[in-house]
Design an enzyme around this catalytic site. Structure first.
Site, short mmCIF file in Angstrom:
data_model
loop_
_atom_site.label_atom_id
_atom_site.label_comp_id
_atom_site.label_asym_id
_atom_site.label_seq_id
_atom_site.Cartn_x
_atom_site.Cartn_y
_atom_site.Cartn_z
N ASP A 152 -2.03 70.49 -8.42
CA ASP A 152 -1.14 71.40 -9.16
C ASP A 152 -1.88 72.57 -9.80
OD1 ASP A 152 -2.50 70.17 -11.22
OD2 ASP A 152 -0.73 69.38 -12.23
N GLY A 153 -3.22 72.57 -9.68
CA GLY A 153 -3.99 73.68 -10.23
C GLY A 153 -4.16 73.64 -11.74
N ASP B 66 -20.54 69.36 -4.07
CA ASP B 66 -19.89 70.51 -4.70
C ASP B 66 -20.07 70.48 -6.22
OD1 ASP B 66 -18.08 68.24 -4.01
OD2 ASP B 66 -16.76 69.22 -5.45
#
Ligand code: AMP
Ligand code: MG
Length: 497
Positions: free
Chosen positions: A127-128, A254
């Site tokens: 959903d960011g 990452d």
């Protein structure tokens, strides 16, 4: 709305100017009702911001993503990464944006990055967004690491957006503004290498060298020079994590920086009882990122970095592999070169002068701590009392069974014989490296629970305690105590929150 004459952003973003192909220009979602809930005033000042400006409406608008500061181009950065060993070719900022770069009071260029700013082209199913609790957790652990003197990204601010976010339950949304030496990761190199665009990979190499490891530019082979430098800073970083009992919890490629800073405080935790197998993350079922596995995992991650650099190291791939392997193989030794003196310092021995038997003395203490499930932080701290001739606290940190008592007697007599006669100086030196206060899991949870009851007091008090972790202060006894045992046995942390 209040206006601010100028924000101290660098006129150029070197990342945006130099690394076209590794980002997408993007804007944050609007925050319906932003409220500033944390501002790191000393850090703001170091960056050249006026804390009052950041607290103003215009400041909060910027820190919530509602206003883009003059001259900045927010971008979502692209990166790939191995997550728990599985390769994802396209991760990237799925809920974050690079706002711009600032040159701080010490002349260091630093990224300003917003986390929880809304969906981007890299969001996949997410959903960011971010919730208040996990963002304040990142504040606490980052500031704890900073207080301990360990390289880390730091939080400049957290704004509650006024928007609910859906997790297992509905939580208040937040945006964290993070400051980092940069957001270049091993995963950034993996992404660039996978594009097959040699020019892009070369530009990334040049950028990373200029920004973090300028000495590599002078090396006969700059790509190998960069690898060597990153191996060095990461070896040092992991050694420092191990010395304070920090478990990162999600050491994906990452989340492994080129700068050597700790980044991405998600499911991380400090150990209470000393245990190389300690795992806190709810999703780390295999213990891949367990406390004691961190050195091996970092070496694995650095091997992934090395792979991306091979074409820039040598046209002849066999020669490139041989050269990169030699550099990678220096990792354990370089980690030991920080860890062993660090461990001697924790024991009150001269970090610069190893004597035969020192490594065994340290290893035997850790083995005893493991066997008797002793609180790592308080046992080391109590050892300086023992140097002062009061070994009660140290003994108490072990279980009160007779087997433990015999073990400790034997170990203490070896140690006392080794530390020499200048006990006061030894104890003071130990106190400078063995923290009294760490971000203990139960304290962090307690502070975050209070925040959800609209009480920021415990959070703010905890930050104050953690800002000076080596200085024992009256009245703060509860911050030095291990968790109640029920708590320690069941505590879990969560990713992707
Ligand atoms: P992390 O575990 O925080 O390092 O995140 C791993 C990847 O998942 C990154 O690409 C993040 O941008 C992405 N991600 C994590 N949480 C969300 C979210 N709520 N929405 C979109 N992307 C996310
Ligand atoms: Mg991450």
């Amino acid at each position: 709305m209040t206006t601010v004459a100028s924000w101290p952003f660098a006129p150029e973003s070197t990342f945006v100017d130099q690394l076209d192909g590794l980002y997408v220009p993007w804007n944050a979602d609007a925050a319906p009702d932003p409220t500033l809930i944390f501002l790191n005033a000393p850090l703001a000042e170091e960056l050249g911001f006026d804390a009052a400006d950041l607290r103003s409406d215009a400041g909060v608008a910027m820190l919530s993503g509602n206003a883009v500061p003059d001259g900045t181009t927010p971008v979502a950065q692209a990166y790939a990464g191995h997550q728990f060993g599985g390769y994802s070719p396209r991760l990237g900022d799925g809920r974050a944006l690079l706002l711009g770069e600032v040159v701080d009071a010490h002349g260091r260029r630093r990224d300003l990055h917003m986390k929880g700013s809304g969906r981007t082209p890299f969001s996949r199913g997410g959903d960011g967004k971010a919730a208040v609790g996990p963002m304040l957790r990142e504040v606490i652990i980052g500031e704890a690491m900073y207080g301990l003197g360990i390289p880390t990204t730091r939080a400049l601010a957290v704004v509650a957006t006024g928007e609910p976010v859906a997790r297992d339950e509905i939580l208040p949304g937040a945006i964290l503004t993070r400051v980092a030496a940069s957001h270049l990761r091993v995963g950034t190199f993996q992404f660039a290498a996978a594009t097959g665009d040699r020019g892009l990979l070369q530009r990334l190499l040049d950028h990373a060298i200029a920004r973090h490891h300028p000495e590599a530019a002078e090396a006969a082979n700059p790509a190998l020079g960069l690898l060597d430098a990153v191996v060095g800073v990461q070896a040092s970083l992991i050694a420092q994590w191990m010395l304070v009992g920090f478990v990162h919890g999600v050491m994906n490629t990452d989340n492994t920086t080129i700068s050597g800073e700790t980044i991405d405080y998600g499911p991380c935790a400090f150990i209470d009882a000393y245990d190389p197998d300690a795992v806190f993350s709810s999703i780390d079922h295999g213990g891949r990122y367990a406390y004691g596995n961190q050195p091996a995992i970092m070496m694995w991650n650095l091997a992934r970095l090395a792979e991306t650099l091979l074409p820039l190291i040598d046209e002849d791939s066999e020669a490139a592999v041989a050269a990169a392997t030699e550099v990678l193989n220096s990792f354990p030794e370089r980690l030991a070169a920080v860890h062993e003196p660090g461990m001697r310092a924790k024991l009150g021995l001269d970090p610069a002068a190893e004597e035969p038997g020192d490594a065994e003395l340290a290893a035997d203490l850790l083995a005893l701590m493991h066997r008797h499930r002793v609180d790592h932080t308080s046992a080391f701290r109590a050892l300086s009392d023992a140097a002062r001739g009061q070994d009660g606290r140290f003994r108490q940190s072990f279980a009160a069974d007779s087997e433990a008592a015999l073990d400790i007697d034997a170990w203490l007599s070896r140690w006392v014989a080794r530390i020499g006669d200048d006990r006061t100086a030894v104890a003071a030196a130990m106190d400078a490296v063995n923290p009294v206060y760490i971000a203990r899991n139960h304290l962090v949870e307690e502070a975050l629970a209070a925040v959800y009851q609209n009480d920021l007091g415990p959070f703010e008090q905890l930050l104050e305690v953690l800002a000076a972790p080596y200085a024992e202060r009256a009245g703060l006894e509860r911050y030095a105590e291990p968790a109640p045992s029920e708590f320690g046995e069941t505590f879990q942390t969560f990713c992707g929150t």
